[in-house]
Design an enzyme around this catalytic site. Sequence first.
Site, short mmCIF file in Angstrom:
data_model
loop_
_atom_site.label_atom_id
_atom_site.label_comp_id
_atom_site.label_asym_id
_atom_site.label_seq_id
_atom_site.Cartn_x
_atom_site.Cartn_y
_atom_site.Cartn_z
N ASP A 114 -63.81 13.30 26.90
CA ASP A 114 -63.72 13.77 28.29
C ASP A 114 -63.76 15.29 28.42
O ASP A 114 -64.29 15.81 29.39
CB ASP A 114 -62.53 13.14 29.03
CG ASP A 114 -61.19 13.65 28.57
OD1 ASP A 114 -60.24 13.60 29.35
OD2 ASP A 114 -61.09 14.11 27.43
N ILE A 137 -62.34 8.37 19.27
CA ILE A 137 -61.56 7.29 18.65
C ILE A 137 -60.54 6.74 19.65
O ILE A 137 -60.03 5.65 19.49
CB ILE A 137 -60.82 7.74 17.37
CG1 ILE A 137 -59.80 8.85 17.64
CG2 ILE A 137 -61.79 8.14 16.28
CD1 ILE A 137 -58.80 9.05 16.52
N ASP A 138 -60.21 7.53 20.69
CA ASP A 138 -59.13 7.15 21.61
C ASP A 138 -59.53 6.03 22.57
O ASP A 138 -58.66 5.39 23.18
CB ASP A 138 -58.68 8.37 22.44
CG ASP A 138 -58.25 9.54 21.57
OD1 ASP A 138 -57.82 9.30 20.42
OD2 ASP A 138 -58.36 10.68 22.03
N GLY A 181 -54.51 8.64 19.51
CA GLY A 181 -54.90 7.99 20.77
C GLY A 181 -54.62 8.81 22.01
O GLY A 181 -54.89 8.38 23.12
N ARG A 182 -53.99 9.99 21.82
CA ARG A 182 -53.63 10.86 22.95
C ARG A 182 -52.82 10.09 23.99
O ARG A 182 -51.81 9.51 23.67
CB ARG A 182 -54.89 11.46 23.57
CG ARG A 182 -55.27 12.74 22.89
CD ARG A 182 -56.11 13.64 23.73
NE ARG A 182 -57.05 12.95 24.60
CZ ARG A 182 -57.71 13.54 25.57
NH1 ARG A 182 -57.53 14.81 25.79
NH2 ARG A 182 -58.55 12.88 26.32
N ARG A 286 -60.02 9.67 11.90
CA ARG A 286 -61.25 10.27 12.43
C ARG A 286 -62.35 10.35 11.39
O ARG A 286 -63.51 10.66 11.71
CB ARG A 286 -60.93 11.69 12.93
CG ARG A 286 -60.05 11.72 14.18
CD ARG A 286 -60.77 12.38 15.33
NE ARG A 286 -61.11 13.73 15.01
CZ ARG A 286 -60.38 14.81 15.33
NH1 ARG A 286 -59.27 14.65 16.00
NH2 ARG A 286 -60.78 16.00 15.01
O1 F6P Z 1 -59.14 12.84 20.76
C1 F6P Z 1 -59.18 12.51 19.41
C2 F6P Z 1 -57.90 12.94 18.71
O2 F6P Z 1 -57.98 12.55 17.35
C3 F6P Z 1 -56.62 12.43 19.35
O3 F6P Z 1 -56.35 11.08 19.04
C4 F6P Z 1 -55.62 13.41 18.80
O4 F6P Z 1 -54.52 13.54 19.68
C5 F6P Z 1 -56.39 14.68 18.74
O5 F6P Z 1 -57.76 14.35 18.75
C6 F6P Z 1 -56.10 15.53 17.53
O6 F6P Z 1 -56.81 16.73 17.65
P1 F6P Z 1 -56.97 17.77 16.46
O7 F6P Z 1 -58.12 17.33 15.63
O8 F6P Z 1 -57.26 19.04 17.14
O9 F6P Z 1 -55.69 17.79 15.68
#
Ligand code: F6P
Length: 359
Positions: A114, A137-138, A181-182, A286
């Site tokens: 998004d 992935i969320d 998953g935010r 991821r």
């Molecule tokens: O939006 C994908 C995600 O992996 C979320 O699930 C997680 O909160 C965030 O990104 C983590 O982000 P970063 O890679 O900046 O730690």
Amino acid sequence: MRKLAVLTGGGDCPGLNAVLRAVVRTARNYGLEVVGILDGFKGAIEKEFKPLDLQDVSGILPRGGTILGTSNRDNPFAYWTERAGQEVREDRSDEVIQNLADLGVDVLIVIGGDGSLNIALELAQKGLKVIGVPKTIDNDLLATDYTFGFQSAVETAQDAIDKLHTTAESHHRVMILEVMGRYAGWIALYSGMAGGADVILIPEIPYRIEKVAEAINSRKEKGKKFSIVVVAEGAKPLGGEMVVQSILPDRTDPVKLGGIGAKVAKDLEGLIHLETRVTVLGHIQRGGSPNTYDRVLATRYGVAAVDAALKGTFPTMVALRGNEICEVPLADAVNHIKQIKPDDPVLLAARKLGLSFGD
Ligand code: F6P
């Protein structure tokens, strides 16, 4: 139409390369040129471009990550720029449009979640022809049943639950697994169901720790001296807040979640009489190769994105509805996230199985 540009933005996920491969192969089939933009929107400002032809995408279908690189800090509307020795945010969106025009790009394909798709929509409002491809992935994007990357992340989490199960059982322990998953609990719900978790805590259902303890204790009374608790990083207690690990102001979403697993373990102390251990799965979700489902979905999205560019309705996003790939207005896909509703069929099935959501 002669030339497409493509970029991958935001957090990476399994399947990005599969989309890139499908975009290039389909475009070349139609006689179109493709140029890749490096490191998300940063490359569009810094003019970091790479022509993509068939040999550039050969062999990348199973590879995790993205051959183009990505970034979740480079928003062209608030781009960190050095001025007089100071880092300041500047609106450099006009440069994106100009740089792509100079390259002769007719349509930009943005593969993103998004954050990146919101930027894409703003660029579209300035006249750029944009097609979105839903990645994360969320699985929290509106207007599509599934984003690619989600199923592979769920598989990784399910594998972790399987492994935690055997050690939990041997040691008579409660194993808490914190997944990503935010602000949505999709990864927790699907992996928890697939892995046979006993308790699943998600942002959409604020939990009461006493209820979590009740579920664990009642299993113990029935002779099951171990339990598996899957906690989404965005889960929160009733009347409480999500656990924020840090605030990163330069990011499109500055809130970095993390730590709820440790909080649940601490709050369970005294309420249960089993040892507890916490695992935070993190970015393993991821990484790695996309699973079969995501390879097929990502490939279909890539093909559909080129078809959508040729069709000429902008700005749209390719989306999955049932088993059909369709186009939806980009504006319908962004701004609000897709969370689990109380009547979600998977959630209802989990409840009928006797899983606890801590409510
Ligand atoms: O939006 C994908 C995600 O992996 C979320 O699930 C997680 O909160 C965030 O990104 C983590 O982000 P970063 O890679 O900046 O730690």
